[in-house]
Design a protein around this motif. Structure first.
Motif, mmCIF file in Angstrom:
data_model
loop_
_atom_site.group_PDB
_atom_site.id
_atom_site.type_symbol
_atom_site.label_atom_id
_atom_site.label_comp_id
_atom_site.label_asym_id
_atom_site.label_seq_id
_atom_site.Cartn_x
_atom_site.Cartn_y
_atom_site.Cartn_z
ATOM 1 N N SER A 177 -6.618 3.634 7.384
ATOM 2 C CA SER A 177 -6.712 3.642 6.432
ATOM 3 C C SER A 177 -5.849 3.005 5.798
ATOM 4 O O SER A 177 -6.112 2.603 4.418
ATOM 5 C CB SER A 177 -5.741 5.299 6.115
ATOM 6 O OG SER A 177 -5.235 5.561 4.094
ATOM 7 N N VAL A 178 -4.727 2.426 6.099
ATOM 8 C CA VAL A 178 -4.349 1.118 5.398
ATOM 9 C C VAL A 178 -4.700 -0.546 5.640
ATOM 10 O O VAL A 178 -4.910 -0.841 4.605
ATOM 11 C CB VAL A 178 -2.332 0.582 5.720
ATOM 12 C CG1 VAL A 178 -2.140 -0.043 5.518
ATOM 13 C CG2 VAL A 178 -1.837 2.252 6.380
ATOM 14 N N VAL A 217 1.099 -1.414 0.159
ATOM 15 C CA VAL A 217 0.204 -0.164 -0.101
ATOM 16 C C VAL A 217 0.857 1.069 -0.351
ATOM 17 O O VAL A 217 0.805 2.366 -0.785
ATOM 18 C CB VAL A 217 -0.600 0.046 1.034
ATOM 19 C CG1 VAL A 217 -1.761 1.148 1.254
ATOM 20 C CG2 VAL A 217 -1.930 -0.988 1.259
ATOM 21 N N GLU A 256 -7.868 -0.482 5.027
ATOM 22 C CA GLU A 256 -8.742 -0.042 4.479
ATOM 23 C C GLU A 256 -9.309 -0.451 3.281
ATOM 24 O O GLU A 256 -9.669 -1.101 1.891
ATOM 25 C CB GLU A 256 -10.071 1.439 4.097
ATOM 26 C CG GLU A 256 -11.311 1.483 3.482
ATOM 27 C CD GLU A 256 -11.558 3.004 3.414
ATOM 28 O OE1 GLU A 256 -12.208 3.000 2.601
ATOM 29 O OE2 GLU A 256 -10.827 3.601 5.103
ATOM 30 N N ARG A 257 -7.458 -0.290 2.495
ATOM 31 C CA ARG A 257 -6.547 0.237 1.079
ATOM 32 C C ARG A 257 -6.844 -2.104 1.137
ATOM 33 O O ARG A 257 -6.655 -1.800 -0.129
ATOM 34 C CB ARG A 257 -5.559 0.731 0.867
ATOM 35 C CG ARG A 257 -6.116 2.269 1.099
ATOM 36 C CD ARG A 257 -4.883 3.109 1.055
ATOM 37 N NE ARG A 257 -4.094 3.182 0.225
ATOM 38 C CZ ARG A 257 -2.929 3.463 0.019
ATOM 39 N NH1 ARG A 257 -2.256 4.403 0.857
ATOM 40 N NH2 ARG A 257 -2.273 3.463 -1.318
ATOM 41 N N LEU A 258 -6.234 -2.231 2.114
ATOM 42 C CA LEU A 258 -5.897 -3.753 1.696
ATOM 43 C C LEU A 258 -6.477 -4.578 1.693
ATOM 44 O O LEU A 258 -7.243 -5.591 1.022
ATOM 45 C CB LEU A 258 -4.840 -3.986 3.013
ATOM 46 C CG LEU A 258 -3.553 -3.574 3.529
ATOM 47 C CD1 LEU A 258 -3.156 -4.152 4.447
ATOM 48 C CD2 LEU A 258 -2.360 -4.541 1.706
ATOM 49 N N SER A 259 -8.160 -4.557 2.558
ATOM 50 C CA SER A 259 -9.478 -4.722 2.201
ATOM 51 C C SER A 259 -10.050 -4.622 0.792
ATOM 52 O O SER A 259 -10.545 -5.370 0.452
ATOM 53 C CB SER A 259 -10.075 -4.330 3.182
ATOM 54 O OG SER A 259 -9.848 -4.167 4.388
ATOM 55 N N ALA A 260 -9.722 -3.236 0.334
ATOM 56 C CA ALA A 260 -10.585 -2.841 -0.782
ATOM 57 C C ALA A 260 -10.029 -4.119 -2.291
ATOM 58 O O ALA A 260 -10.452 -4.903 -2.684
ATOM 59 C CB ALA A 260 -10.080 -1.789 -1.125
ATOM 60 N N ARG A 261 -8.590 -3.982 -2.036
ATOM 61 C CA ARG A 261 -7.445 -5.043 -2.892
ATOM 62 C C ARG A 261 -7.510 -6.165 -2.319
ATOM 63 O O ARG A 261 -8.075 -7.156 -3.362
ATOM 64 C CB ARG A 261 -6.183 -4.371 -2.592
ATOM 65 C CG ARG A 261 -5.525 -3.215 -3.142
ATOM 66 C CD ARG A 261 -4.066 -3.369 -2.910
ATOM 67 N NE ARG A 261 -3.401 -1.831 -3.269
ATOM 68 C CZ ARG A 261 -2.334 -1.742 -3.533
ATOM 69 N NH1 ARG A 261 -1.627 -2.702 -3.675
ATOM 70 N NH2 ARG A 261 -2.126 -0.531 -3.913
#
Length: 328
Positions: free
Chosen positions: A214-215, A166, A217-222
């Motif tokens: 934030s990190v 990320v 959330e971004r990993l979860s989205a991927r």
């Protein structure tokens, strides 16, 4: 029984009945026999479920049957995370190994650190076995910042992988060339962003709630995008990185890099619980009957950041020794 151990006029409830008094929270538990001797110490994700399991089907733990027959008292410490429980178990076992424990380190986790470099030549994250000895190469303690210690080399490597995915600090060097230059272009990072990326990584490892969220959330989205594209193996890898990030960033105060010595005390309903922190590690745990006036002298010396931890565990100790019903 040692001088710091609990002695009450009324005998405490027996082991099987105490499981329902334990919270479904992570922590460390220990069993004593009717002479006050510690038989076994372990850790759990859910104290209630784990302790209750000793009076059910032991399965592969059949060798513990003889020990269970001797359990007269259960004691427990509620921790803020599974990572904190793992550390507390390790510290206590290294200080004193009960007869029914096999390994002085508890689980198989290794103690490691994370090094963060924001230098132009080799920015990025690496897993190290100790500060000043980066797993990625020569020691560069002058330039690197170290976070930890953590338990679990595999978990920490997964967390580093997720963070680097990320926040691609490693590709924000001063003069990338060849493949690294192409990857930097694809990832959309440049040397100008190196400082900001390093600052954000540090915020995550310092457990800043917004940065961690934030990190995550971004990993979860991927992960969700990978699952939607039927790339289930990649989605599973991302889920492992999310779990590892949770492990690394969870609350953990029982092992710290600062070599402080302090006594932490909590009191509830006539029971004083005392934790000894030595060289930054909580490595001693005792509890005893104590009047309120005497307890106040001990409580006054407890650092404020430890007050909630000590108080909730004193309340648990009192509940586990109370002759009243579990609902009381």
């Amino acid at each position: 029984m040692t001088a710091g151990d609990l002695t009450l006029n009324d005998p405490p409830p027996q082991g099987r009945d105490l499981a329902v008094r334990l919270p479904a929270a992570p922590g460390v538990y220990r069993f004593r026999d009717d002479g006050g001797r510690v038989l076994y110490l372990g850790r759990a994700v859910s104290l209630r479920r784990r302790v209750a399991s000793y009076w059910g089907d032991l399965g592969g733990r059949g060798h513990l049957t003889a020990m269970v027959d001797r359990i007269a008292r259960v004691e427990a410490v509620v921790c803020d995370s599974g990572h904190e429980a793992a550390w507390l178990e390790r510290n206590l076992l290294q200080a004193s190994l009960p007869p029914w424990n096999r390994a002085p380190s508890g689980g198989q986790e290794k103690e490691v650190w994370i090094s963060l470099s924001d230098g132009a030549r080799t920015p990025g994250l690496a897993v190290a076995h100790r500060p000043g000895a980066s797993g990625g190469g020569a020691a560069t303690a002058e330039a690197d910042r170290y976070f930890g210690p953590y338990l679990g080399g595999l978990q920490v490597r997964r967390a580093v992988s997720g963070l680097s995915r990320v926040l691609p600090l490693a590709y924000a060097g001063g003069e990338p060339s060849g493949t690294r230059q192409e990857l930097a272009r694809v990832l959309g990072v440049s040397a100008a962003e190196r400082g900001g990326l390093a600052q954000t990584v540090a915020a995550v490892l310092d457990r800043d709630p917004a940065a961690v969220a934030s990190v995550r959330e971004r990993l979860s989205a991927r992960r969700d995008a990978a699952a939607g594209a039927l790339a289930f193996e990649f989605a599973a890898q991302l889920q492992e990185e999310i779990a590892a990030l949770d492990w690394v960033t969870a609350e953990q105060k029982v092992t710290r890099p600062a070599p402080e010595d302090v006594d932490v005390c909590g009191w509830a309903d006539g029971v004083l619980v005392r934790f000894a922190v030595r060289h930054g590690r909580l490595s001693g745990w005792s509890q005893r009957a104590c009047g309120g006036a005497t307890a106040r002298r001990h409580l006054a010396d407890t650092p404020p950041e430890w007050t909630e931890f000590a108080q909730r565990n004193a309340e648990l100790a009192a509940r586990l020794t109370s002759p009243l019903s579990p609902d009381a």
